[in-house]
Scaffold this active site. Structure first.
Site, PDB file in Angstrom:
ATOM      1  N   SER A  28       0.851  -1.195   0.000  1.00 40.28           N
ATOM      2  CA  SER A  28       0.000   0.000   0.000  1.00 40.28           C
ATOM      3  C   SER A  28       0.886   1.243   0.000  1.00 40.28           C
ATOM      4  O   SER A  28       2.062   1.180   0.362  1.00 40.28           O
ATOM      5  CB  SER A  28      -0.859  -0.005   1.269  1.00 40.28           C
ATOM      6  OG  SER A  28      -1.553   1.220   1.426  1.00 40.28           O
ATOM      7  N   TYR A  55      -2.776  -0.783  10.588  1.00 43.26           N
ATOM      8  CA  TYR A  55      -2.647  -1.184   9.179  1.00 43.26           C
ATOM      9  C   TYR A  55      -1.282  -0.751   8.626  1.00 43.26           C
ATOM     10  O   TYR A  55      -0.588  -1.527   7.970  1.00 43.26           O
ATOM     11  CB  TYR A  55      -3.791  -0.539   8.389  1.00 43.26           C
ATOM     12  CG  TYR A  55      -3.785  -0.805   6.908  1.00 43.26           C
ATOM     13  CD1 TYR A  55      -4.131  -2.060   6.408  1.00 43.26           C
ATOM     14  CD2 TYR A  55      -3.464   0.198   5.991  1.00 43.26           C
ATOM     15  CE1 TYR A  55      -4.150  -2.299   5.041  1.00 43.26           C
ATOM     16  CE2 TYR A  55      -3.486  -0.034   4.631  1.00 43.26           C
ATOM     17  CZ  TYR A  55      -3.830  -1.289   4.159  1.00 43.26           C
ATOM     18  OH  TYR A  55      -3.849  -1.519   2.802  1.00 43.26           O
TER      19      TYR A  55
HETATM   20  N1  LIG Z   1      -8.631  -0.394  -1.518  1.00 44.17           N
HETATM   21  C1  LIG Z   1      -7.583   0.351  -1.319  1.00 44.17           C
HETATM   22  O1  LIG Z   1      -7.674   1.589  -1.337  1.00 44.17           O
HETATM   23  C2  LIG Z   1      -6.217  -0.278  -1.108  1.00 44.17           C
HETATM   24  C3  LIG Z   1      -5.105   0.570  -1.159  1.00 44.17           C
HETATM   25  C4  LIG Z   1      -3.844   0.027  -0.953  1.00 44.17           C
HETATM   26  C5  LIG Z   1      -3.696  -1.329  -0.726  1.00 44.17           C
HETATM   27  N2  LIG Z   1      -4.801  -2.146  -0.671  1.00 44.17           N
HETATM   28  C6  LIG Z   1      -4.571  -3.563  -0.423  1.00 44.17           C
HETATM   29  O2  LIG Z   1      -5.233  -4.318  -1.401  1.00 44.17           O
HETATM   30  C7  LIG Z   1      -5.530  -5.619  -0.905  1.00 44.17           C
HETATM   31  C8  LIG Z   1      -6.963  -5.979  -1.261  1.00 44.17           C
HETATM   32  O3  LIG Z   1      -7.844  -5.058  -0.661  1.00 44.17           O
HETATM   33  P1  LIG Z   1      -9.147  -4.499  -1.398  1.00 44.17           P
HETATM   34  O4  LIG Z   1      -8.971  -3.054  -1.593  1.00 44.17           O
HETATM   35  O5  LIG Z   1      -9.488  -5.349  -2.553  1.00 44.17           O
HETATM   36  O6  LIG Z   1     -10.211  -4.656  -0.198  1.00 44.17           O
HETATM   37  P2  LIG Z   1     -11.466  -5.629  -0.004  1.00 44.17           P
HETATM   38  O7  LIG Z   1     -12.463  -5.413  -1.106  1.00 44.17           O
HETATM   39  O8  LIG Z   1     -11.888  -5.389   1.409  1.00 44.17           O
HETATM   40  O9  LIG Z   1     -10.858  -7.086  -0.167  1.00 44.17           O
HETATM   41  C9  LIG Z   1     -10.037  -7.646   0.819  1.00 44.17           C
HETATM   42  C10 LIG Z   1      -9.987  -9.139   0.628  1.00 44.17           C
HETATM   43  O10 LIG Z   1      -9.155  -9.691   1.663  1.00 44.17           O
HETATM   44  C11 LIG Z   1      -9.873 -10.757   2.240  1.00 44.17           C
HETATM   45  N3  LIG Z   1      -9.490 -11.115   3.583  1.00 44.17           N
HETATM   46  C12 LIG Z   1      -9.635 -10.421   4.736  1.00 44.17           C
HETATM   47  N4  LIG Z   1      -9.238 -11.168   5.782  1.00 44.17           N
HETATM   48  C13 LIG Z   1      -8.844 -12.368   5.285  1.00 44.17           C
HETATM   49  C14 LIG Z   1      -8.362 -13.577   5.850  1.00 44.17           C
HETATM   50  N5  LIG Z   1      -8.221 -13.733   7.175  1.00 44.17           N
HETATM   51  N6  LIG Z   1      -8.064 -14.602   5.029  1.00 44.17           N
HETATM   52  C15 LIG Z   1      -8.220 -14.502   3.690  1.00 44.17           C
HETATM   53  N7  LIG Z   1      -8.697 -13.388   3.088  1.00 44.17           N
HETATM   54  C16 LIG Z   1      -9.001 -12.349   3.889  1.00 44.17           C
HETATM   55  C17 LIG Z   1     -11.322 -10.311   2.181  1.00 44.17           C
HETATM   56  O11 LIG Z   1     -12.189 -11.411   2.415  1.00 44.17           O
HETATM   57  P3  LIG Z   1     -13.627 -11.217   3.137  1.00 44.17           P
HETATM   58  O12 LIG Z   1     -14.557 -10.742   2.063  1.00 44.17           O
HETATM   59  O13 LIG Z   1     -13.928 -12.593   3.621  1.00 44.17           O
HETATM   60  O14 LIG Z   1     -13.452 -10.233   4.241  1.00 44.17           O
HETATM   61  C18 LIG Z   1     -11.359  -9.783   0.757  1.00 44.17           C
HETATM   62  O15 LIG Z   1     -11.466 -10.842  -0.154  1.00 44.17           O
HETATM   63  C19 LIG Z   1      -5.204  -5.573   0.586  1.00 44.17           C
HETATM   64  O16 LIG Z   1      -3.934  -6.157   0.815  1.00 44.17           O
HETATM   65  C20 LIG Z   1      -5.137  -4.092   0.880  1.00 44.17           C
HETATM   66  O17 LIG Z   1      -4.310  -3.826   1.972  1.00 44.17           O
HETATM   67  C21 LIG Z   1      -6.062  -1.635  -0.862  1.00 44.17           C
END
Ligand SMILES: NC(=O)c1ccc[n+]([C@@H]2O[C@H](COP(=O)([O-])OP(=O)(O)OC[C@H]3O[C@@H](n4cnc5c(N)ncnc54)[C@H](OP(=O)(O)O)[C@@H]3O)[C@@H](O)[C@H]2O)c1
Length: 281
Positions: free
Chosen positions: A134, A147
């Protein structure tokens, strides 16, 4: 050419889902994993090969890795570590248990899974490991301490791993997205509700603003991109003969990487306090 294989975590929504769909559309054999059975079923209904994998559970990680390796004869070309969540809240309101839970998912689970896959990649003499970090893997913001700490730790482990694997044929890359459309804020809000005692906090007033941000419909900040923006970088990291150590996604990610290099901590703090909602009380 044989079909290339990829395991992705956290494919129920957001970046993981977009990348699973995008890589499958490009001819990769994708093992899309999610932690809930209903999400696995939904992924299968879309025609993806899906398995259950909960990063908080060593047994679940083991079972998923064994099943994937059995399916494809003990090899795996690539791993995209992605599943994670954010726990918002002031550092002084974080319990040991809450911080541990954040690290269990965002770091320890990733390490355990990666360490299961590295011997497979070593044996085959090649592999790609991509970590979805991130902007908060190199910049701190108020109320994102848990985080941010998990992503800074991830960056430290990943930079180390990349050097240790140099010459092995295994390439390790970090993706550093800024704001991306996904369920990230909704899931962060649920974590906040679970772990932070807002009512008895010295930050009670700021938490109201944090909750407005977390529950806002549509993008909460400017320069938010769709999840496909991360897919573009993943494709480069998985297919380029010279994958990069870091891929920045979104304007804020590029901008803050630059500002961190040129500004003093004092000036950067002022800027980030404003950006993160941590101004004067
Ligand atoms: N969105 C942003 O602005 C952003 C920015 C920078 C980095 N990121 C990174 O991008 C990645 C994906 O996030 P996203 O934005 O796509 O958010 P998201 O829509 O909330 O997706 C997160 C995913 O991680 C899963 N997860 C959470 N806890 C878990 C566990 N214990 N075991 C396996 N899976 C688990 C969630 O599953 P559930 O549905 O079961 O909860 C979901 O599938 C993360 O690493 C996040 O830190 C996101």
């Amino acid at each position: 050419m044989t079909q290339r294989t990829l395991l992705i975590t956290g494919c129920s929504t957001g970046i993981g889902l977009a990348c699973a769909q995008g890589m499958a559309a490009r001819g990769w054999r994708v093992f899309a994993t999610a932690r809930k059975a209903e999400d696995v079923a939904a992924l299968q209904a879309q025609g993806l090969e899906a398995l259950q994998l909960d990063l908080d559970d060593s047994g679940s990680i083991n079972a998923a890795v064994n099943a994937v390796l059995q399916h494809i004869g003990g090899t795996l070309d690539a791993l995209f570590n992605n599943g994670a969540y954010g726990l918002p809240g002031a550092v002084e309101d974080l319990s040991r248990e809450a911080l541990r839970a954040q690290f269990e998912t965002n770091l320890f689970g990733w390490l355990e899974l990666t360490n299961r896959i590295i011997p497979v990649m070593r044996a085959q003499g090649h592999g790609r490991i991509v970590m979805n970090s991130s902007l908060l893997g190199f910049i701190a913001l108020p109320y994102r301490g848990a985080y941010t700490a998990s992503k800074f730790a991830l960056e430290g482990l990943t930079d180390t791993l990349r050097m240790e694997l140099a010459g092995s044929g295994i390439h390790v890359s970090l993706i550093e997205p800024g704001p991306i459309e996904s369920r990230f804020r909704a899931n962060a809000h649920a974590a906040f509700k679970r772990w932070i005692d807002a009512e008895h906090s010295a930050h009670q007033k700021q938490y109201a603003a944090q909750e407005r941000r977390l529950t806002k419909e549509g993008p909460a900040v400017a320069f938010t991109l769709p999840a496909e923006a991360v897919l573009d970088k993943l494709i480069h990291a998985l297919t380029s003969p010279r994958p990069r150590a870091r891929y920045r996604v979104t304007v804020p990610s590029h901008l803050f990487a630059y500002l961190k290099r040129v500004l003093s901590s004092r000036v950067l703090d002022l800027l980030l306090r404003k950006a993160g909602g941590g101004g004067k009380r």
